[in-house]
Scaffold this motif. Structure first.
Motif, PDB file in Angstrom:
ATOM      1  N   GLU A  55     112.057 -20.689  18.000  1.00 15.39           N
ATOM      2  CA  GLU A  55     111.940 -21.501  19.220  1.00 15.39           C
ATOM      3  C   GLU A  55     112.268 -22.959  18.887  1.00 15.39           C
ATOM      4  O   GLU A  55     113.043 -23.619  19.577  1.00 15.39           O
ATOM      5  N   LYS A  56     111.699 -23.452  17.764  1.00 13.87           N
ATOM      6  CA  LYS A  56     111.921 -24.849  17.371  1.00 13.87           C
ATOM      7  C   LYS A  56     113.383 -25.068  16.961  1.00 13.87           C
ATOM      8  O   LYS A  56     113.981 -26.085  17.321  1.00 13.87           O
ATOM      9  N   ALA A  57     113.956 -24.101  16.227  1.00 10.82           N
ATOM     10  CA  ALA A  57     115.362 -24.217  15.800  1.00 10.82           C
ATOM     11  C   ALA A  57     116.265 -24.301  17.035  1.00 10.82           C
ATOM     12  O   ALA A  57     117.205 -25.105  17.083  1.00 10.82           O
ATOM     13  N   GLU A 155      93.820 -28.475  24.192  1.00  9.02           N
ATOM     14  CA  GLU A 155      95.021 -28.838  24.956  1.00  9.02           C
ATOM     15  C   GLU A 155      96.176 -27.913  24.607  1.00  9.02           C
ATOM     16  O   GLU A 155      96.933 -27.492  25.476  1.00  9.02           O
ATOM     17  N   HIS A 156      96.272 -27.566  23.333  1.00  6.72           N
ATOM     18  CA  HIS A 156      97.350 -26.676  22.892  1.00  6.72           C
ATOM     19  C   HIS A 156      97.242 -25.310  23.568  1.00  6.72           C
ATOM     20  O   HIS A 156      98.231 -24.773  24.057  1.00  6.72           O
ATOM     21  N   SER A 157      96.015 -24.770  23.630  1.00  5.51           N
ATOM     22  CA  SER A 157      95.895 -23.442  24.239  1.00  5.51           C
ATOM     23  C   SER A 157      96.120 -23.505  25.752  1.00  5.51           C
ATOM     24  O   SER A 157      96.665 -22.576  26.346  1.00  5.51           O
ATOM     25  N   LEU A 158      95.758 -24.626  26.389  1.00  7.49           N
ATOM     26  CA  LEU A 158      96.010 -24.758  27.823  1.00  7.49           C
ATOM     27  C   LEU A 158      97.507 -24.899  28.094  1.00  7.49           C
ATOM     28  O   LEU A 158      98.050 -24.301  29.022  1.00  7.49           O
ATOM     29  N   ARG A 159      98.166 -25.696  27.238  1.00  8.80           N
ATOM     30  CA  ARG A 159      99.621 -25.887  27.372  1.00  8.80           C
ATOM     31  C   ARG A 159     100.344 -24.545  27.237  1.00  8.80           C
ATOM     32  O   ARG A 159     101.306 -24.253  27.946  1.00  8.80           O
ATOM     33  N   TYR A 160      99.835 -23.724  26.322  1.00  8.48           N
ATOM     34  CA  TYR A 160     100.420 -22.420  26.073  1.00  8.48           C
ATOM     35  C   TYR A 160     100.301 -21.539  27.321  1.00  8.48           C
ATOM     36  O   TYR A 160     101.235 -20.862  27.713  1.00  8.48           O
TER      37      TYR A 160
HETATM   38  P1  GTP Z   1     107.174 -30.030  17.144  1.00  7.85           P
HETATM   39  O1  GTP Z   1     106.311 -30.704  18.182  1.00  7.85           O
HETATM   40  O2  GTP Z   1     106.436 -28.972  16.359  1.00  7.85           O
HETATM   41  O3  GTP Z   1     108.491 -29.605  17.643  1.00  7.85           O
HETATM   42  O4  GTP Z   1     107.469 -31.080  16.000  1.00  7.85           O
HETATM   43  P2  GTP Z   1     108.122 -32.522  16.029  1.00  7.85           P
HETATM   44  O5  GTP Z   1     109.143 -32.527  14.983  1.00  7.85           O
HETATM   45  O6  GTP Z   1     108.496 -32.975  17.385  1.00  7.85           O
HETATM   46  O7  GTP Z   1     106.930 -33.367  15.465  1.00  7.85           O
HETATM   47  P3  GTP Z   1     105.667 -34.006  16.176  1.00  7.85           P
HETATM   48  O8  GTP Z   1     105.237 -35.003  15.203  1.00  7.85           O
HETATM   49  O9  GTP Z   1     105.973 -34.419  17.572  1.00  7.85           O
HETATM   50  O10 GTP Z   1     104.612 -32.818  16.275  1.00  7.85           O
HETATM   51  C1  GTP Z   1     104.238 -32.049  15.200  1.00  7.85           C
HETATM   52  C2  GTP Z   1     102.980 -31.257  15.514  1.00  7.85           C
HETATM   53  O11 GTP Z   1     101.962 -32.112  16.039  1.00  7.85           O
HETATM   54  C3  GTP Z   1     103.120 -30.178  16.552  1.00  7.85           C
HETATM   55  O12 GTP Z   1     103.623 -28.987  16.006  1.00  7.85           O
HETATM   56  C4  GTP Z   1     101.660 -30.022  17.019  1.00  7.85           C
HETATM   57  O13 GTP Z   1     100.896 -29.305  16.064  1.00  7.85           O
HETATM   58  C5  GTP Z   1     101.171 -31.449  17.004  1.00  7.85           C
HETATM   59  N1  GTP Z   1     101.336 -32.123  18.299  1.00  7.85           N
HETATM   60  C6  GTP Z   1     102.239 -33.055  18.628  1.00  7.85           C
HETATM   61  N2  GTP Z   1     102.085 -33.480  19.907  1.00  7.85           N
HETATM   62  C7  GTP Z   1     101.037 -32.772  20.415  1.00  7.85           C
HETATM   63  C8  GTP Z   1     100.379 -32.752  21.691  1.00  7.85           C
HETATM   64  O14 GTP Z   1     100.717 -33.455  22.650  1.00  7.85           O
HETATM   65  N3  GTP Z   1      99.331 -31.877  21.832  1.00  7.85           N
HETATM   66  C9  GTP Z   1      98.904 -31.084  20.798  1.00  7.85           C
HETATM   67  N4  GTP Z   1      97.873 -30.270  21.024  1.00  7.85           N
HETATM   68  N5  GTP Z   1      99.511 -31.085  19.585  1.00  7.85           N
HETATM   69  C10 GTP Z   1     100.558 -31.907  19.394  1.00  7.85           C
END
Ligand code: GTP
Ligand code: MG
Length: 204
Positions: A55-57, A155-160
């Motif tokens: 998903e991230k890739a 927040e993460h589980s709600l976002r999910y």
């Molecule tokens: P991804 O968000 O994983 O795509 O990584 P990124 O390269 O954009 O890095 P970023 O520093 O934005 O986020 C890395 C990680 O921080 C995420 O995988 C989450 O675990 C956490 N994170 C970032 N923003 C949020 C947020 O708004 N809410 C929550 N719950 N976790 C967040």
């Protein structure tokens, strides 16, 4: 399309999570045994699942053969602290270590995310000695207080549940919750300081 051998790709990252967990948990254990204050309350770790890696890739337009180089959080550990003041101590502990190199730091505590998210992220490169030889892999260390973690996991589980698209009014309320959690951290810090000062006066 090239087929990804997940078992082979993930193995070094799984080993990295195991080693990092052991190393940071040992520090905490050592402090407790020596009777000195530990800035670490608990440590958890996780390996990113293949579905999230893909998903991230896709989201970041990373081609399958660049996954290992460009996705830095396949191996991740989270260090939880009781107090906000413990966070800089943990950051220093990580920076000083000779068995890992910090390549990036993201301070989402000073620069709170628009969602309200607070945490300190360090991307490291970690040298591994596997059966197939030496290999250096990236890993993400998230450092936050228990209050910040309470908010982020909820927040993460709600976002999910909302598949990422949370209605604006709920986003606003979630952000208020993040502020309330941070207020709790700040109030705890103040109370702690007052207790420490009172103890010092008693000792004189
Ligand atoms: P991804 O968000 O994983 O795509 O990584 P990124 O390269 O954009 O890095 P970023 O520093 O934005 O986020 C890395 C990680 O921080 C995420 O995988 C989450 O675990 C956490 N994170 C970032 N923003 C949020 C947020 O708004 N809410 C929550 N719950 N976790 C967040
Ligand atoms: Mg992000």
């Amino acid at each position: 399309m090239e087929i990804i051998n997940w078992k082979e790709l993930l193995y070094p990252y799984a080993q990295t999570v195991d080693e990092l967990l052991l190393k940071f948990r040992s520090l905490d254990k050592e402090c407790r045994q020596l009777g000195i204050y530990s800035p670490i309350d608990s440590v958890t770790g996780r390996l990113k699942r293949p579905a999230s890696i893909l998903e991230k890739a896709g989201r970041k337009q990373i081609s399958p053969d660049r996954i290992e180089e460009e996705i830095e959080d396949i191996a991740g550990i989270r260090i939880l602290c009781q107090f906000v003041e413990d966070i800089p101590k943990v950051i220093e502990m990580v920076r000083k270590r000779k068995d890992m190199t910090v390549i990036e730091e993201r301070d989402y505590i000073t620069n709170t995310k628009p969602s309200g998210y607070r945490s300190y992220h360090m991307i490291i490169r970690y040298p591994l000695f596997t059966a197939l030889g030496e290999k250096t892999v990236p890993a993400e260390i998230q450092i936050r207080t228990n209050a910040m973690n309470f908010w982020a996991t909820a927040e993460h589980s709600l976002r999910y549940k909302y598949s990422g698209n949370i209605p604006q009014d709920l986003q606003d309320r979630l952000k208020n919750c993040a502020e309330a959690a941070f207020h709790l951290d700040q109030e705890m810090a103040t109370i702690r300081e007052e207790i420490t000062n009172a103890q010092r006066l008693n000792e004189i």
